[in-house]
Design a protein around this motif. Structure first.
Motif, PDB file in Angstrom:
ATOM      1  N   LYS A 153      -5.845  29.433 -20.817  1.00 49.50           N
ATOM      2  CA  LYS A 153      -4.991  28.356 -20.138  1.00 49.50           C
ATOM      3  C   LYS A 153      -4.414  28.922 -18.818  1.00 49.50           C
ATOM      4  CE  LYS A 153      -0.889  25.932 -22.050  1.00 49.50           C
ATOM      5  NZ  LYS A 153      -0.118  25.658 -23.194  1.00 49.50           N
ATOM      6  N   GLU A 154      -4.551  27.900 -18.017  1.00 46.78           N
ATOM      7  CA  GLU A 154      -4.278  28.355 -16.571  1.00 46.78           C
ATOM      8  C   GLU A 154      -3.735  27.431 -15.817  1.00 46.78           C
ATOM      9  OE1 GLU A 154      -7.193  32.155 -15.253  1.00 46.78           O
ATOM     10  OE2 GLU A 154      -7.370  30.201 -14.447  1.00 46.78           O
ATOM     11  N   ALA A 155      -2.783  27.443 -14.808  1.00 46.51           N
ATOM     12  CA  ALA A 155      -2.461  26.481 -13.858  1.00 46.51           C
ATOM     13  C   ALA A 155      -3.430  26.600 -12.706  1.00 46.51           C
ATOM     14  CB  ALA A 155      -1.089  26.441 -13.525  1.00 46.51           C
ATOM     15  N   ASN A 156      -3.944  25.865 -12.251  1.00 48.70           N
ATOM     16  CA  ASN A 156      -5.070  25.840 -10.877  1.00 48.70           C
ATOM     17  C   ASN A 156      -4.859  24.565 -10.346  1.00 48.70           C
ATOM     18  OD1 ASN A 156      -6.770  28.208 -10.839  1.00 48.70           O
ATOM     19  ND2 ASN A 156      -7.390  28.009 -12.799  1.00 48.70           N
ATOM     20  N   TYR A 157      -5.836  24.982  -9.173  1.00 50.54           N
ATOM     21  CA  TYR A 157      -5.844  23.675  -8.187  1.00 50.54           C
ATOM     22  C   TYR A 157      -7.298  23.182  -8.345  1.00 50.54           C
ATOM     23  CZ  TYR A 157      -1.919  25.267  -5.681  1.00 50.54           C
ATOM     24  OH  TYR A 157      -0.741  25.497  -5.224  1.00 50.54           O
ATOM     25  N   ILE A 201     -11.001  24.653  -8.105  1.00 49.54           N
ATOM     26  CA  ILE A 201     -11.474  25.224  -7.031  1.00 49.54           C
ATOM     27  C   ILE A 201     -10.398  26.785  -6.621  1.00 49.54           C
ATOM     28  CG2 ILE A 201     -12.456  23.359  -5.726  1.00 49.54           C
ATOM     29  CD1 ILE A 201      -9.563  23.994  -4.276  1.00 49.54           C
ATOM     30  N   SER A 202      -9.741  27.058  -7.690  1.00 52.85           N
ATOM     31  CA  SER A 202      -8.780  28.195  -7.473  1.00 52.85           C
ATOM     32  C   SER A 202      -8.853  29.254  -8.692  1.00 52.85           C
ATOM     33  CB  SER A 202      -7.390  27.877  -7.163  1.00 52.85           C
ATOM     34  OG  SER A 202      -6.952  27.436  -8.506  1.00 52.85           O
ATOM     35  N   ARG A 203      -8.599  30.529  -8.349  1.00 52.14           N
ATOM     36  CA  ARG A 203      -8.516  31.361  -9.378  1.00 52.14           C
ATOM     37  C   ARG A 203      -7.240  32.220  -9.239  1.00 52.14           C
ATOM     38  NH1 ARG A 203     -11.884  28.656 -10.958  1.00 52.14           N
ATOM     39  NH2 ARG A 203     -14.040  29.010 -11.470  1.00 52.14           N
ATOM     40  N   PRO A 204      -6.460  32.457 -10.251  1.00 51.30           N
ATOM     41  CA  PRO A 204      -5.025  32.910  -9.977  1.00 51.30           C
ATOM     42  C   PRO A 204      -5.354  34.646  -9.476  1.00 51.30           C
ATOM     43  CG  PRO A 204      -5.367  32.431 -12.427  1.00 51.30           C
ATOM     44  CD  PRO A 204      -6.653  31.967 -11.513  1.00 51.30           C
ATOM     45  N   LYS A 205      -4.359  35.115  -8.730  1.00 54.51           N
ATOM     46  CA  LYS A 205      -4.667  36.441  -8.302  1.00 54.51           C
ATOM     47  C   LYS A 205      -4.535  37.345  -9.383  1.00 54.51           C
ATOM     48  CE  LYS A 205      -3.896  36.543  -3.346  1.00 54.51           C
ATOM     49  NZ  LYS A 205      -3.116  36.898  -2.422  1.00 54.51           N
ATOM     50  N   SER A 206      -3.694  36.867 -10.527  1.00 54.69           N
ATOM     51  CA  SER A 206      -3.459  37.810 -11.739  1.00 54.69           C
ATOM     52  C   SER A 206      -4.914  38.133 -12.073  1.00 54.69           C
ATOM     53  CB  SER A 206      -2.672  37.150 -12.692  1.00 54.69           C
ATOM     54  OG  SER A 206      -3.380  35.845 -13.059  1.00 54.69           O
ATOM     55  N   ASN A 219      -0.628  32.790  -4.247  1.00 53.28           N
ATOM     56  CA  ASN A 219      -0.821  33.280  -5.723  1.00 53.28           C
ATOM     57  C   ASN A 219      -2.264  33.033  -6.197  1.00 53.28           C
ATOM     58  OD1 ASN A 219       1.699  34.345  -5.789  1.00 53.28           O
ATOM     59  ND2 ASN A 219       2.282  32.272  -6.329  1.00 53.28           N
ATOM     60  N   PHE A 220      -3.065  32.452  -5.507  1.00 48.21           N
ATOM     61  CA  PHE A 220      -4.465  31.799  -5.723  1.00 48.21           C
ATOM     62  C   PHE A 220      -5.573  32.532  -4.685  1.00 48.21           C
ATOM     63  CE2 PHE A 220      -1.775  29.343  -8.028  1.00 48.21           C
ATOM     64  CZ  PHE A 220      -2.130  29.307  -9.298  1.00 48.21           C
TER      65      PHE A 220
END
Ligand code: MSP
Length: 634
Positions: A153-157, A201-206, A219-220
């Motif tokens: 589960k992720e917030a993304n662009y 089109i993004s991946r969280p830096k975490s 953060n991405f």
């Protein structure tokens, strides 16, 4: 005119292998062909260096990602010169200039509202570096990586692909040439019947830091495909370098594995950016190795550097382009490679070059002789050569390299047969020096034309052929010069040179010996069954005159002959690879006339034409002097 061609940028999680080499070679052959046509060419290749896959590979290698990508990228960069790849620029996605372009594009698309932020819950495959849909799974596993995806589960662009779906379908329909061959266009059109959804089109830096930071959210990092596809623009110097405007739109060469990003994401990204869509996407099939998929686990990865070291650069280039029908899968085996080297390169081409130049040396002191008037055989040879060159050009323009090379080898065969028939050695014996000069001049002219047309595929051999003809390759390498006959200037010095393609010896010895018509020494000759003479009397063998000859449509091997012996009958003969129809009309051949008729390709064949075959090819059996048509042989 300018021409821009690209290869995929290869992931640096694997070393260069045969698959990478083939795609790069295709782009190189086309680049060279376009240069022959006088176009200004920009040829881009490089490496794709961001994302999970790369980080994992670096970890496996116990290296820091930057150190690791530098090392593997260098392996690609140093492999290509071994294959004589004439790229204009080698791009790496870790270059600051590329990163800048990716950020610029992201910002523009974000500002215009085509990127939005959302929470997403789904099944993520780390191998694919993306979320998979339920539908894509096979027995709950990722179909490519055979492992269960991880719920995430992720917030993304997200990039609004769906907004452009209808536009894309229409665009592909309006531009039938955009994705070729057609099967891949159809594949994409059928995929586009389903809802595309939007692209994360993004991946969280975490989770991942090895990527290009989103310019609007620190953060991405950017999804690796969004980053990688933009190399086709950044590699040209977009947006500041005027070069990009003069070369864009591109021709992209890829294999079928990366069709969707190139045929769906990429045109939509370009559309969103307001940049014209690329000109064409050329999609090829996969190389299998000895009928199996090439993979690390099977331990059957073929390394281009090793192949080239063992067999030679032009040999490998020729084989790869000759053996794969562009668009379809093909099989690689060293046996097939050796066979082609011996049959096509050493025998057919090597022999033609060697015998022609040797005779020039011997009969004309190594100078291009001055031809006198062309007779029928020269006219046929000239016409056939120029016709086949047109076929070669068309095939090259359509990425049908195996056909283009088939055409060139038709010319080689034609010229070898021309020399056999004209037999300059016999003409010289008879003191017919002028006629010999005409024959040799024509054979040399064919070599000149072959030298030009061969250059995109076998650049070294092609240049040697031209140099041996006393020509300067730089001047001579123009396609328009292959479309004209009679450009060699008499009196110019030629050079015999060394053998272009040395013959490879068969490891076990049996095949080569057989080809030479000898029996292998370690085998007892088969006991021969002897026949009484009256068995022979049963055969009705006659002299027949060829009245008409034509190719049987849809085959490479068969000719349909109408012969008189003395009645007229149709005979199908498997000689098309050795004889062109027009050279046969008026010729006398020998037929077996009392065979049961056989239907071949829907045509009833009433007899069999006799011929003999050896390592040099196939020759028809003909009467030594003209005989009345129908005369009995026995
Ligand atoms: N990095 C991406 C491409 C990004 S392009 C913007 C990628 N890299 S890759 O290293 O996996 O290269 C895939 C390409 O390598 C294929 O599309 C094809 O060009 C070539 N091949 C890899 N294996 C192959 C075969 N077995 N046969 C033929 N070509 C193959 O995907």
């Amino acid at each position: 005119m300018s021409f821009y061609i690209t290869t995929p940028i290869y992931y640096v999680n694997a070393e260069p292998h045969l698959g990478h080499a083939y795609t790069t070679l295709v782009a190189d052959a086309v680049a060279r062909f376009k240069r022959l046509q006088g176009e200004e060419v920009f040829f881009l290749t490089g490496t794709d260096e961001h994302g999970d896959k790369i980080v994992q590979a670096a970890q496996r290698a116990g290296e820091d990602p930057q150190e690791y990508v530098d090392r593997i990228s260098e392996l690609f960069r140093t492999t290509w010169p071994l294959l004589n790849i004439s790229y204009s620029r080698f791009i790496r996605t870790t270059e600051p200039a590329h990163k800048k372009v990716v950020q610029l594009v992201l910002q523009k698309i974000y500002d215009q509202g085509d990127i939005y932020f959302d929470e997403y819950q789904g099944l993520y495959c780390f191998g694919c570096e993306r979320f998979l849909t339920e539908k894509e799974l096979e027995n709950g596993l990722c179909p490519d990586h055979k492992c269960p995806p991880t719920p995430l589960k992720e917030a993304n662009y997200f990039f609004r692909l769906s907004k452009y779906q209808d536009w894309l379908v229409q665009y592909i329909k309006d531009h039938p040439e955009m994705i070729t061959p057609e099967r891949y266009r159809n594949e994409i059109l059928s995929l586009l019947k389903e809802d595309l959804g939007d692209l994360c089109i993004s991946r969280p830096k975490s989770r991942l830091t090895w990527g290009i930071e989103l310019p609007f959210d620190k953060n991405f990092v950017t999804y690796v495909w969004f980053d990688a596809l933009l190399n086709y623009l950044s590699g040209l110097g977009y947006p500041d370098d005027p070069k990009w405007k003069s070369f864009w739109p591109a021709h992209h060469v890829i294999a079928k594995d990366i069709l969707k990003p190139h045929a769906v994401y990429w045109p939509i990204m370009l559309k969103a950016l307001g940049i014209p869509i690329y000109r064409q996407l050329h999609v090829h099939g996969y190389w299998n190795i000895n009928e199996e998929k090439m993979s690390k686990s099977l331990g059957n990865i073929v390394k281009p550097a090793e192949l080239i070291e063992r067999y030679g650069c032009d040999q490998v280039r020729y084989f790869l382009l000759r053996e794969m029908a562009f668009g379809l899968d093909a099989n690689f085996s060293e046996e097939a490679l050796k066979r082609r080297i011996n049959a096509d390169l050493a025998n057919d081409l090597g022999n033609l070059v060697f015998r022609t130049l040797t005779m020039t040396d011997k009969y004309f002191e190594g100078q291009i002789p001055s031809p006198s008037e062309a007779q029928k055989p020269e006219q046929v040879l000239t016409q056939k050569t120029l016709e086949v060159v047109e076929g070669y050009i068309l095939a090259m323009e359509n990425f049908q390299f195996h056909r283009a090379l088939g055409s060139l080898w038709e010319i080689i065969g034609e010229s070898n047969r021309y020399i056999d028939y004209q037999a300059p050695w016999a003409l010289m014996k008879k003191g017919q020096r002028e006629r010999t000069a005409t024959v040799i001049y024509h054979a040399l002219e064919v070599l000149r034309i072959i030298g030009i047309c061969l250059w995109p595929v076998c650049p070294n051999a092609a240049e040697k052929i031209l140099e041996n003809l006393g020509l300067d390759p730089k001047e001579e390498l123009k396609l328009s010069r292959a479309q004209k006959f009679g450009l060699l200037i008499p009196g110019k010095k030629t050079r015999r040179g060394e053998a272009l393609f040395p013959r490879l010896e068969e490891e076990k010895g049996t095949k080569a010996l057989k080809a030479k018509g000898q029996t292998p020494k370690d085998k007892e000759p088969k006991e021969q069954k002897l026949l009484p003479i009256d068995e022979f009397a049963k055969w009705d063998i006659r002299v027949a005159e060829v009245i008409q000859a034509e190719k049987v449509p849809g085959t490479d091997r068969l000719l349909k002959l109408l012969v008189r012996c003395p009645e007229e009958r149709t005979v199908i003969a498997g000689i098309a690879e050795y004889y062109s129809p027009e050279t046969l009309v008026g010729k006398q051949v020998i037929v077996v006339a009392n065979l049961k008729p056989a239907k071949i390709r829907g045509i009833v064949s009433q007899g069999m034409v006799l011929a003999a075959k050896d390592a040099q090819g196939l020759k028809l059996i003909v009467p030594e002097q003209p005989v009345q048509a129908g005369a009995k042989v026995g």
